[in-house]
Design a protein around this motif. Sequence first.
Motif, PDB file in Angstrom:
ATOM      1  N   GLN A   1       0.808  -1.212   0.000  1.00  8.13           N
ATOM      2  CA  GLN A   1       0.000   0.000   0.000  1.00  8.13           C
ATOM      3  C   GLN A   1       0.848   1.272   0.000  1.00  8.13           C
ATOM      4  N   ASP A   2       2.149   1.126   0.272  1.00  2.36           N
ATOM      5  CA  ASP A   2       3.023   2.297   0.372  1.00  2.36           C
ATOM      6  C   ASP A   2       3.813   2.457  -0.922  1.00  2.36           C
ATOM      7  N   ARG A   3       3.573   3.556  -1.601  1.00  2.00           N
ATOM      8  CA  ARG A   3       4.187   3.779  -2.911  1.00  2.00           C
ATOM      9  C   ARG A   3       5.708   3.930  -2.813  1.00  2.00           C
ATOM     10  N   SER A   4       6.176   4.605  -1.763  1.00  2.00           N
ATOM     11  CA  SER A   4       7.613   4.835  -1.618  1.00  2.00           C
ATOM     12  C   SER A   4       8.372   3.537  -1.397  1.00  2.00           C
ATOM     13  N   SER A   5       7.847   2.673  -0.540  1.00  2.00           N
ATOM     14  CA  SER A   5       8.510   1.400  -0.271  1.00  2.00           C
ATOM     15  C   SER A   5       8.579   0.534  -1.516  1.00  2.00           C
ATOM     16  N   LYS A   6       7.484   0.503  -2.281  1.00  2.00           N
ATOM     17  CA  LYS A   6       7.484  -0.294  -3.508  1.00  2.00           C
ATOM     18  C   LYS A   6       8.498   0.251  -4.510  1.00  2.00           C
ATOM     19  N   ALA A   7       8.677   1.567  -4.540  1.00  2.00           N
ATOM     20  CA  ALA A   7       9.605   2.162  -5.507  1.00  2.00           C
ATOM     21  C   ALA A   7      11.050   1.778  -5.209  1.00  2.00           C
ATOM     22  N   ILE A   8      11.446   1.871  -3.951  1.00  2.00           N
ATOM     23  CA  ILE A   8      12.851   1.563  -3.647  1.00  2.00           C
ATOM     24  C   ILE A   8      13.108   0.062  -3.570  1.00  2.00           C
ATOM     25  N   ALA A   9      12.057  -0.750  -3.434  1.00  2.00           N
ATOM     26  CA  ALA A   9      12.237  -2.200  -3.432  1.00  2.00           C
ATOM     27  C   ALA A   9      12.678  -2.717  -4.797  1.00  2.00           C
ATOM     28  N   GLU A  10      12.560  -1.896  -5.834  1.00  2.00           N
ATOM     29  CA  GLU A  10      13.023  -2.283  -7.163  1.00  2.00           C
ATOM     30  C   GLU A  10      14.540  -2.213  -7.279  1.00  2.00           C
ATOM     31  N   ILE A  11      15.205  -1.555  -6.358  1.00  2.00           N
ATOM     32  CA  ILE A  11      16.664  -1.432  -6.391  1.00  2.00           C
ATOM     33  C   ILE A  11      17.288  -2.765  -6.000  1.00  2.00           C
ATOM     34  N   PRO A  12      18.222  -3.309  -6.797  1.00  2.00           N
ATOM     35  CA  PRO A  12      18.881  -4.558  -6.410  1.00  2.00           C
ATOM     36  C   PRO A  12      19.570  -4.434  -5.059  1.00  2.00           C
ATOM     37  N   GLY A  13      19.323  -5.387  -4.166  1.00  2.00           N
ATOM     38  CA  GLY A  13      19.894  -5.338  -2.833  1.00  2.00           C
ATOM     39  C   GLY A  13      18.973  -4.733  -1.801  1.00  2.00           C
ATOM     40  N   VAL A  14      17.830  -4.205  -2.243  1.00  2.00           N
ATOM     41  CA  VAL A  14      16.840  -3.626  -1.321  1.00  2.00           C
ATOM     42  C   VAL A  14      15.594  -4.494  -1.380  1.00  2.00           C
ATOM     43  N   GLY A  15      15.273  -5.115  -0.265  1.00  2.00           N
ATOM     44  CA  GLY A  15      14.107  -5.977  -0.195  1.00  2.00           C
ATOM     45  C   GLY A  15      13.078  -5.464   0.783  1.00  2.00           C
ATOM     46  N   LEU A  16      12.287  -6.381   1.295  1.00  2.00           N
ATOM     47  CA  LEU A  16      11.174  -6.018   2.176  1.00  2.00           C
ATOM     48  C   LEU A  16      11.649  -5.252   3.409  1.00  2.00           C
ATOM     49  N   LEU A  17      12.616  -5.788   4.131  1.00  2.00           N
ATOM     50  CA  LEU A  17      13.048  -5.172   5.386  1.00  2.00           C
ATOM     51  C   LEU A  17      13.717  -3.831   5.150  1.00  2.00           C
ATOM     52  N   THR A  18      14.630  -3.789   4.187  1.00  2.00           N
ATOM     53  CA  THR A  18      15.347  -2.540   3.930  1.00  2.00           C
ATOM     54  C   THR A  18      14.407  -1.463   3.412  1.00  2.00           C
ATOM     55  N   ALA A  19      13.490  -1.816   2.533  1.00  2.00           N
ATOM     56  CA  ALA A  19      12.586  -0.817   1.947  1.00  2.00           C
ATOM     57  C   ALA A  19      11.675  -0.213   2.999  1.00  2.00           C
TER      58      ALA A  19
END
Length: 339
Positions: A206-224
């Motif tokens: 539901q959070d647009r910002s978290s979904k956007a940075i989760a696309e970065i390699p090395g950034v997953g659920l916890l980091t985002a």
Amino acid sequence: MKLTPVGVDIAKSVIQVHWIDSETGEITNKAIRRNKFLEYFANRTPCLIGMEACGGSQHWGRCLIAMGHEVKLMPAKFVKAFNIGNKNDAADARAIWLAVQQPGKAVAIKSEAQQAVLALHRMRQQLLKFRTMQINGLRGLMAEYGEVMGRRREVLDKAIADVLARLADRLPAMLIDTLREQWMRLTSIDEQIALIEHRLREWMKQDRSSKAIAEIPGVGLLTATAAVATMGDAKSFRSGREFAAWLGLVPAQTGSGGKVRLKGISKRGDTYLRTLLVHGARSVVLHVREPGAWAAQLLKRRPKNVVIVAMANKLARMIWAVLAHDQQYRNGDGNASAI
């Protein structure tokens, strides 16, 4: 309009306030009961209120901002430099009053939703510690009776049934039953951790910002989720470099006589988020078939751990760029194991 600086030292029951009237020069340093604290600031003209970033500071900061005041949360390490005498509530409030007037990066005031996400992360970390303690406790107890097992959870699960069966011939049944119950509790802890991760995943959808940075390699659920909740407003940082420095992913400096030497990373800022970024960077550098030309060139001339920290710095800067400029990640270099 210049705001009157006010230093506030937070405690559980009594809150100390220090400020100086700009017109009369009168010094006010008084203790206020917790239930009277907001009432004290309700009818005042807007102030610049400084507080240490500690338990309860986010709540008070949101309440004071809603009243029209400006709030600056500061790390305790920054405030400590201004307390030159004995430590007590009055001296601490005065030190905060001095510190709030100095230039420095403030701690972001988070929304209640962002704090809720961080609370889930803290509870997950606590459960991980409990699980590790439980495993090590079981291994240690059984080692007292000559049964030594490997450190990994998989080794424990594979061997403990046979171990308990052998010990049952020598030890009281009450101990064997208790050891078996403690082992079975590990499954319950696993389920609680999985449930928290499920809730974080639902929030990220539901959070647009978290979904956007989760696309970065090395950034997953916890980091985002942790990055969005910890950062607050990305635009409060002037650049990605400042965000990386705020997390402690840049070299510390020491020098005298005009000579400046670079040391290891400063390790300032949020330890948890920095750890997640380093683990994510390690997955990119060590476990991706083609980590990218930049990382490949760096690996030829620098040790792996140095490259991993440099990659973590790069991840932090990419996270800031995506959030601050409201853009999508647009690099297709490989797929990393995300943290």
